[in-house]
Design an enzyme around this catalytic site. Structure first.
Site, PDB file in Angstrom:
ATOM      1  N   LYS A 176       0.872  -1.177   0.000  1.00 17.75           N
ATOM      2  CA  LYS A 176       0.000   0.000   0.000  1.00 17.75           C
ATOM      3  C   LYS A 176       0.907   1.225   0.000  1.00 17.75           C
ATOM      4  O   LYS A 176       1.507   1.567   1.019  1.00 17.75           O
ATOM      5  CB  LYS A 176      -0.893   0.007   1.244  1.00 17.75           C
ATOM      6  CG  LYS A 176      -1.996   1.040   1.134  1.00 17.75           C
ATOM      7  CD  LYS A 176      -2.355   1.680   2.450  1.00 17.75           C
ATOM      8  CE  LYS A 176      -1.364   2.697   2.903  1.00 17.75           C
ATOM      9  NZ  LYS A 176      -1.110   3.810   1.989  1.00 17.75           N
ATOM     10  N   SER A 231       5.485   7.563   9.974  1.00 14.80           N
ATOM     11  CA  SER A 231       5.574   8.303  11.234  1.00 14.80           C
ATOM     12  C   SER A 231       5.521   7.359  12.443  1.00 14.80           C
ATOM     13  O   SER A 231       4.960   6.269  12.371  1.00 14.80           O
ATOM     14  CB  SER A 231       4.424   9.301  11.314  1.00 14.80           C
ATOM     15  OG  SER A 231       3.198   8.599  11.280  1.00 14.80           O
ATOM     16  N   GLU A 252      10.155   1.334  10.477  1.00 10.31           N
ATOM     17  CA  GLU A 252      11.152   2.406  10.251  1.00 10.31           C
ATOM     18  C   GLU A 252      10.397   3.711  10.450  1.00 10.31           C
ATOM     19  O   GLU A 252       9.574   4.086   9.615  1.00 10.31           O
ATOM     20  CB  GLU A 252      11.710   2.339   8.829  1.00 10.31           C
ATOM     21  CG  GLU A 252      12.505   1.088   8.522  1.00 10.31           C
ATOM     22  CD  GLU A 252      13.840   1.047   9.229  1.00 10.31           C
ATOM     23  OE1 GLU A 252      14.265   2.064   9.785  1.00 10.31           O
ATOM     24  OE2 GLU A 252      14.440  -0.039   9.255  1.00 10.31           O
ATOM     25  N   LEU A 253      10.674   4.413  11.549  1.00 12.52           N
ATOM     26  CA  LEU A 253       9.812   5.535  11.940  1.00 12.52           C
ATOM     27  C   LEU A 253      10.546   6.873  11.905  1.00 12.52           C
ATOM     28  O   LEU A 253      11.552   7.014  11.221  1.00 12.52           O
ATOM     29  CB  LEU A 253       9.227   5.228  13.321  1.00 12.52           C
ATOM     30  CG  LEU A 253       8.551   3.841  13.422  1.00 12.52           C
ATOM     31  CD1 LEU A 253       8.063   3.573  14.831  1.00 12.52           C
ATOM     32  CD2 LEU A 253       7.426   3.702  12.413  1.00 12.52           C
ATOM     33  N   CYS A 286      13.831  11.070   6.839  1.00  6.57           N
ATOM     34  CA  CYS A 286      13.858  10.649   8.243  1.00  6.57           C
ATOM     35  C   CYS A 286      15.259  10.784   8.825  1.00  6.57           C
ATOM     36  O   CYS A 286      15.419  10.945  10.026  1.00  6.57           O
ATOM     37  CB  CYS A 286      13.379   9.211   8.352  1.00  6.57           C
ATOM     38  SG  CYS A 286      14.268   8.131   7.231  1.00  6.57           S
ATOM     39  N   GLU A 381      10.293  16.491  14.821  1.00  7.13           N
ATOM     40  CA  GLU A 381      10.860  16.361  13.480  1.00  7.13           C
ATOM     41  C   GLU A 381      10.256  17.470  12.602  1.00  7.13           C
ATOM     42  O   GLU A 381       9.037  17.558  12.478  1.00  7.13           O
ATOM     43  CB  GLU A 381      10.435  14.976  12.972  1.00  7.13           C
ATOM     44  CG  GLU A 381      11.134  14.489  11.760  1.00  7.13           C
ATOM     45  CD  GLU A 381      10.614  13.102  11.336  1.00  7.13           C
ATOM     46  OE1 GLU A 381       9.499  12.714  11.734  1.00  7.13           O
ATOM     47  OE2 GLU A 381      11.342  12.443  10.600  1.00  7.13           O
TER      48      GLU A 381
HETATM   49  P1  NAD Z   1       2.609   8.618   7.767  1.00  5.86           P
HETATM   50  O1  NAD Z   1       2.878   7.688   8.888  1.00  5.86           O
HETATM   51  O2  NAD Z   1       1.492   9.563   7.892  1.00  5.86           O
HETATM   52  O3  NAD Z   1       2.322   7.800   6.421  1.00  5.86           O
HETATM   53  C1  NAD Z   1       3.149   6.756   6.007  1.00  5.86           C
HETATM   54  C2  NAD Z   1       2.295   5.682   5.393  1.00  5.86           C
HETATM   55  O4  NAD Z   1       1.391   5.198   6.360  1.00  5.86           O
HETATM   56  C3  NAD Z   1       1.437   6.132   4.197  1.00  5.86           C
HETATM   57  O5  NAD Z   1       1.430   5.110   3.251  1.00  5.86           O
HETATM   58  C4  NAD Z   1       0.070   6.293   4.812  1.00  5.86           C
HETATM   59  O6  NAD Z   1      -0.991   6.101   3.893  1.00  5.86           O
HETATM   60  C5  NAD Z   1       0.073   5.170   5.827  1.00  5.86           C
HETATM   61  N1  NAD Z   1      -0.891   5.329   6.901  1.00  5.86           N
HETATM   62  C6  NAD Z   1      -1.269   6.470   7.531  1.00  5.86           C
HETATM   63  N2  NAD Z   1      -2.205   6.197   8.471  1.00  5.86           N
HETATM   64  C7  NAD Z   1      -2.411   4.852   8.438  1.00  5.86           C
HETATM   65  C8  NAD Z   1      -3.260   3.961   9.164  1.00  5.86           C
HETATM   66  N3  NAD Z   1      -4.074   4.395  10.103  1.00  5.86           N
HETATM   67  N4  NAD Z   1      -3.205   2.639   8.853  1.00  5.86           N
HETATM   68  C9  NAD Z   1      -2.376   2.177   7.890  1.00  5.86           C
HETATM   69  N5  NAD Z   1      -1.566   2.977   7.170  1.00  5.86           N
HETATM   70  C10 NAD Z   1      -1.573   4.301   7.442  1.00  5.86           C
HETATM   71  O7  NAD Z   1       3.980   9.332   7.507  1.00  5.86           O
HETATM   72  P2  NAD Z   1       4.307  10.470   6.461  1.00  5.86           P
HETATM   73  O8  NAD Z   1       4.095  11.771   7.116  1.00  5.86           O
HETATM   74  O9  NAD Z   1       3.633  10.234   5.175  1.00  5.86           O
HETATM   75  O10 NAD Z   1       5.860  10.180   6.223  1.00  5.86           O
HETATM   76  C11 NAD Z   1       6.830  10.837   6.923  1.00  5.86           C
HETATM   77  C12 NAD Z   1       7.303  10.048   8.129  1.00  5.86           C
HETATM   78  O11 NAD Z   1       7.960   8.866   7.711  1.00  5.86           O
HETATM   79  C13 NAD Z   1       8.302  10.826   8.917  1.00  5.86           C
HETATM   80  O12 NAD Z   1       8.063  10.713  10.299  1.00  5.86           O
HETATM   81  C14 NAD Z   1       9.623  10.168   8.556  1.00  5.86           C
HETATM   82  O13 NAD Z   1      10.626  10.326   9.513  1.00  5.86           O
HETATM   83  C15 NAD Z   1       9.210   8.766   8.382  1.00  5.86           C
HETATM   84  N6  NAD Z   1      10.190   8.047   7.569  1.00  5.86           N
HETATM   85  C16 NAD Z   1      10.985   7.136   8.178  1.00  5.86           C
HETATM   86  C17 NAD Z   1      11.944   6.455   7.444  1.00  5.86           C
HETATM   87  C18 NAD Z   1      12.825   5.432   8.112  1.00  5.86           C
HETATM   88  O14 NAD Z   1      13.427   4.653   7.402  1.00  5.86           O
HETATM   89  N7  NAD Z   1      12.912   5.387   9.430  1.00  5.86           N
HETATM   90  C19 NAD Z   1      12.091   6.695   6.082  1.00  5.86           C
HETATM   91  C20 NAD Z   1      11.262   7.645   5.479  1.00  5.86           C
HETATM   92  C21 NAD Z   1      10.305   8.304   6.251  1.00  5.86           C
END
Ligand code: NAD
Length: 480
Positions: A176, A231, A252-253, A286, A381
């Protein structure tokens, strides 16, 4: 060359391109123009995909590693051949400079290649026995059907780091993608199909609201593993949901990376390194530096050097080759960046360079100084192109400040002192430490990638990333 219009309104399920009645819009963050209408999957598509993944697992897991590797090698080559189109797709849907998008496509290919090779090296062990008439073995086996959720900031690389090891291990994978960036994932599915990828092995379910698709897959015990990048908030939610069926989980957050510049640093080089870590992908990484700790002795010199480094960053249309800074992905991301800068300034921070939103979703490459604890930018962040500078007096103080966060993904230091480099690298509570290195994970699918504390669970990359998709079966045999 695949056109976006050919794949955009379809979901890739069970080896077929499903056209759905419902769709959602993907808009270009640069000018808000419509990039595509994308198929909007829901519970029904998730159920069909799950049945297909369960069926496909029966034969994919029994292919030899060499057979799985052959398909993956073809896929990796196609990704490399299509780097231009993939880079362009990423730029159109999330605004990263095209040069970075192409680079990400190359990384994606490299990661798939690495895991194709790893597929041929999955091996068990002969386990010693205390009994002369027994022989015992460990046998790695694929975990099963995997559900993967990826973010928008690295739409191809995050996919590769998950799908690569999962397919190498013999798992089947339902992806997804983030609602902002479904097209890159669909493009990669198209290339998978061209590579001869078997139906049901890799499927892509774009959707605007992740909850319906997720619920089906998180509730079903046949999904044995969830792998997520995004996130910390959503990661926690998925961790909770996975408990019911005891799914294996990799998370990975978020990150909140400190960069410590010691007083022996070469200031120009250190500033260039900070800029390299901070402003790539408009700070939407991230692992991006989020806090810069500079020795009090270097304060003014460093501020000027970093401001000089930002002055050569060209902001503009991310499709142009000389653009280094594109728009932020969406209004919420821009609003957070503005809020962090306004909050810091209202509490006494000084803008050294940049500091403004310049229209649309653009925010200038910014340097803030006189930043102090209590400002949001030191606690959350930012995910934007803002470098806040804080000064310190001693090594202990710098380490303590750097570790004073719930996050623990990446940290950076700049020093010429080898003793200090080791001491500080070992004291930092982070999964990744760059010593005089802005991009420790660049082009390194073989390296462990992941965070401590609230930055995640488990590691991607290398054999660590492969183990996350394997169970170990112990077989003991009594000789006749
Ligand atoms: P997000 O968590 O809002 O979204 C990420 C994914 O989760 C998307 O595909 C979204 O559709 C999905 N999602 C959201 N709510 C959901 C739910 N209730 N159930 C299932 N899936 C759901 O994050 P974002 O703001 O889009 O991305 C940025 C974040 O990702 C930042 O915090 C960043 O640090 C982190 N990130 C971490 C890494 C790593 O490797 N640690 C790499 C890239 C990004």
């Amino acid at each position: 060359m695949t056109m976006i219009s050919q794949i955009s309104n379809r979901a890739y399920i069970d080896g077929t391109w499903h056209k759905l009645e419902n769709s959602f819009e993907v808009r270009n963050p640069f000018d808000q123009s419509l990039v595509a209408n994308v198929a909007d999957c829901g519970a029904q598509e998730a159920k069909i995909a799950l049945e297909a993944a369960v069926e496909a697992f029966k034969y994919w897991k029994n292919k030899t590693g060499f057979e799985r590797a052959a398909v993956m090698h073809r896929w990796a080559q196609l990704i490399l051949d299509h780097q231009e189109e993939l880079g362009r797709t990423m730029t159109l849907e999330m605004g990263k400079p095209i040069v970075e998008g192409r680079g990400e496509a190359v990384y994606t290919s490299t990661a798939i290649t690495w895991y194709a090779e790893a597929a041929t090296r999955i091996a068990g062990e002969f386990v010693p026995s205390r009994f002369p008439n027994k022989r015992a073995f460990s046998r790695p086996e694929a975990v099963g059907v995997v559900y993967g959720i990826t973010p928008w900031n690295f739409p191809a690389a995050m996919l590769a780091r998950k799908v690569g090891p999962a397919l190498a291990a013999g798992c089947t994978f339902i992806l997804k993608p983030a609602e902002q960036t479904p097209l890159t994932a669909l493009y990669l599915a198209e290339l998978w199909e061209q590579a001869g990828g078997l139906k049901g092995v890799f499927q892509v379910l774009p959707c605007q609201d992740p909850v319906q698709v997720s619920k089906v897959l998180m509730d079903d015990p046949r999904v044995r593993k969830i792998t997520f990048t995004g996130s910390t908030e959503v990661g926690r939610l998925l961790y909770g949901q996975s408990a019911k069926t005891l799914k294996r989980i990799s998370l990975e957050l978020g990150g909140h990376a400190p960069f410590i510049v010691f007083d022996d640093a070469d200031v120009e080089l250190a500033a260039a390194t900070v800029a390299g870590s901070k402003y790539r992908n408009a700070g939407q990484q991230c692992v991006a530096t989020n806090r810069v700790y500079v020795s009090e002795k270097l304060k003014t010199e460093f501020e000027n050097a970093l401001a000089k480094a930002t002055s050569s960053i060209k902001m503009g249309n991310p499709l142009e080759l000389d653009t280094n800074l594109g728009p932020l992905v969406d209004a919420a991301t821009l609003a957070k960046v503005k809020d962090h800068v306004a909050d810091a300034v209202s509490k006494g921070a000084r803008v050294v360079s940049g500091g403004h939103a310049t229209g649309g979703l653009f925010f200038e490459a910014t340097v803030l100084s006189d930043v102090k604890p209590g400002m949001k930018i030191l606690e959350e962040e930012t995910f934007g192109p803002v470098a806040p500078i804080v000064t310190f007096h001693s090594e202990e103080e710098a380490i303590q400040a750097a570790n004073n966060t719930e996050y623990g993904l990446a940290a950076y230091i700049w020093t010429k002192d080898l003793g200090r480099a080791w001491r500080v690298a070992e004291a930092l509570e982070y999964g990744i430490v760059g010593v005089n290195d802005a991009v420790p994970s660049a082009m390194a699918p073989q390296a462990p990638f992941g965070g401590m504390k609230n930055s995640g669970v488990g590691r991607e990359g290398g054999m660590w990333g492969l183990d996350a998709f394997l169970e170990v079966k112990y077989i003991s045999m009594v000789l006749p």
